[in-house]
Design an enzyme around this catalytic site. Structure first.
Site, PDB file in Angstrom:
ATOM      1  N   TYR A 184      48.710  56.372  52.616  1.00 17.83           N
ATOM      2  CA  TYR A 184      49.142  55.064  52.496  1.00 17.83           C
ATOM      3  C   TYR A 184      48.777  54.097  51.533  1.00 17.83           C
ATOM      4  O   TYR A 184      47.517  54.128  51.673  1.00 17.83           O
ATOM      5  CB  TYR A 184      49.766  54.523  53.941  1.00 17.83           C
ATOM      6  CG  TYR A 184      48.679  54.050  54.464  1.00 17.83           C
ATOM      7  CD1 TYR A 184      48.068  52.738  54.363  1.00 17.83           C
ATOM      8  CD2 TYR A 184      47.924  54.755  55.560  1.00 17.83           C
ATOM      9  CE1 TYR A 184      47.099  52.091  55.190  1.00 17.83           C
ATOM     10  CE2 TYR A 184      46.805  54.382  56.171  1.00 17.83           C
ATOM     11  CZ  TYR A 184      46.549  52.870  55.948  1.00 17.83           C
ATOM     12  OH  TYR A 184      45.286  52.557  56.766  1.00 17.83           O
ATOM     13  N   CYS A 185      49.352  53.280  50.828  1.00 20.06           N
ATOM     14  CA  CYS A 185      48.874  52.224  50.286  1.00 20.06           C
ATOM     15  C   CYS A 185      49.939  51.101  49.895  1.00 20.06           C
ATOM     16  O   CYS A 185      50.938  51.026  50.435  1.00 20.06           O
ATOM     17  CB  CYS A 185      48.354  52.730  48.666  1.00 20.06           C
ATOM     18  SG  CYS A 185      49.763  53.648  47.748  1.00 20.06           S
ATOM     19  N   THR A 186      49.528  50.218  49.016  1.00 20.81           N
ATOM     20  CA  THR A 186      50.419  48.991  48.997  1.00 20.81           C
ATOM     21  C   THR A 186      51.784  49.292  48.592  1.00 20.81           C
ATOM     22  O   THR A 186      52.905  49.120  49.426  1.00 20.81           O
ATOM     23  CB  THR A 186      50.172  47.840  48.293  1.00 20.81           C
ATOM     24  OG1 THR A 186      48.446  47.527  48.609  1.00 20.81           O
ATOM     25  CG2 THR A 186      50.462  46.582  48.224  1.00 20.81           C
ATOM     26  N   ILE A 213      53.259  50.527  51.973  1.00 17.09           N
ATOM     27  CA  ILE A 213      53.294  49.564  53.106  1.00 17.09           C
ATOM     28  C   ILE A 213      54.324  48.694  52.958  1.00 17.09           C
ATOM     29  O   ILE A 213      54.736  48.209  54.367  1.00 17.09           O
ATOM     30  CB  ILE A 213      52.062  48.982  53.121  1.00 17.09           C
ATOM     31  CG1 ILE A 213      50.524  49.931  53.396  1.00 17.09           C
ATOM     32  CG2 ILE A 213      51.770  48.031  54.359  1.00 17.09           C
ATOM     33  CD1 ILE A 213      49.198  49.473  53.160  1.00 17.09           C
TER      34      ILE A 213
END
Length: 303
Positions: A184-186, A213
């Site tokens: 996961y990342c922004t 996210i």
């Protein structure tokens, strides 16, 4: 009265002439008085822009007209009108600097050798079904996870995406290669590449959250598997999905709860210091020191 917004987006598709796309994007943004950062490469486009909502809508419509950009997912959030100091549109070898530009295979449909996309509700369903066999793997710089992350997530010890390959090849995470990994990342772009890098190094089952996210937080707010605040790469610095957001960060001076990342006062240092309001009042707590050496090299990535 102007309504200011920020858009975060990316699109993977072959770009035959990145420089021409760069010039077109710069002209388009200048005409619409938009500011922010856009990267163009042979693999596509990656950007974060701020401006009036009407101008951003025009930008999105016109950008989607480019072949391969039609399916771009523009993620919207509230802006303040001065979220970016200027407009920067550049051509780079990579949309995200993993130093592995040839590890991803990009076609009109996007990256074809990355991890499987999961919609936010599918993430929860995977965890409900498999429990501890599911491992969340943070695809961001370690400092971002200080204020927010998925519950029980693995947070690699990296200060920039340049360090991810060496971190993965160190052997630290070999015991996870048979687990179900959810990266996961922004906004999702870093995981498009990270998931491919992990699969290329023997991780057998790798997923990524569709929309990152941001999309997960929009769906579940603070009643899902995400905890804390989200670091964002604009003047806001912090985004919370609701008033129920937990404060998981700790002040680097007094260990009190805080989610506020402050800019180091050292000339040229891009490191951030996690300080509560009380400790922030003392300029001594923002002085640069040896622990910030890597911070000076920190790249301001989008994603």
């Amino acid at each position: 009265m102007a309504i200011n917004k920020i858009i975060l987006y990316y699109g993977f598709t072959p770009v035959a002439d990145p420089k021409a796309v760069m010039l077109w994007q710069k002209t388009l943004c200048d005409a619409l008085n938009l500011k922010g950062r856009i990267l163009i490469s042979k693999h596509g486009i990656n950007g974060t822009l701020g401006g009036d909502i009407a101008d951003l809508k025009k930008y999105a419509r016109q950008t989607k007209e480019y072949p391969g950009f039609g399916k771009i997912d523009f993620k919207w959030s509230d802006g303040q009108g001065d979220d970016f100091p200027k407009l920067s549109v550049k051509v780079k070898k990579e949309l995200v600097a993993f130093t592995t530009p040839d590890e991803v295979t990009v076609e009109k449909s996007g990256i074809t050798n990355g991890g499987k996309h999961l919609k936010p509700h599918q993430v929860n369903e995977l965890v409900e079904k498999h429990g501890d066999d599911v491992v969340f793997f943070d695809g961001r710089n370690a400092f971002e996870a200080k204020i927010g992350k998925f519950k029980n997530a693995i947070v690699p010890d990296v200060q920039t995406t340049h360090e991810f390959v060496a971190e993965l090849e160190s052997g630290k995470y070999d015991h996870l290669k048979d687990k179900q990994i959810v990266t996961y990342c922004t906004g999702g772009i870093r995981c498009e590449i990270l998931s491919a890098v992990m699969l290329n190094r023997g991780f057998k089952e790798v997923y990524q959250i569709e929309g990152g996210i941001v999309r997960y937080g929009e769906k579940f707010r603070d009643r899902g598997l995400w905890e804390g605040a989200l670091y964002v790469f604009d003047k806001r610095m912090i985004h919370r999905f609701s008033d129920e957001a937990k404060t998981i960060g700790e002040c680097e001076v007094c260990i009190g709860p805080t989610s506020d990342l402050r800019n180091c006062l050292g000339l040229g240092c891009k490191d951030l210091v996690l300080l509560c309001d009380s400790c922030f009042e003392d300029p001594e707590n923002l002085k640069c020191d040896e622990s910030h050496v890597r911070g000076r090299k920190k790249l301001q990535e989008i994603g």
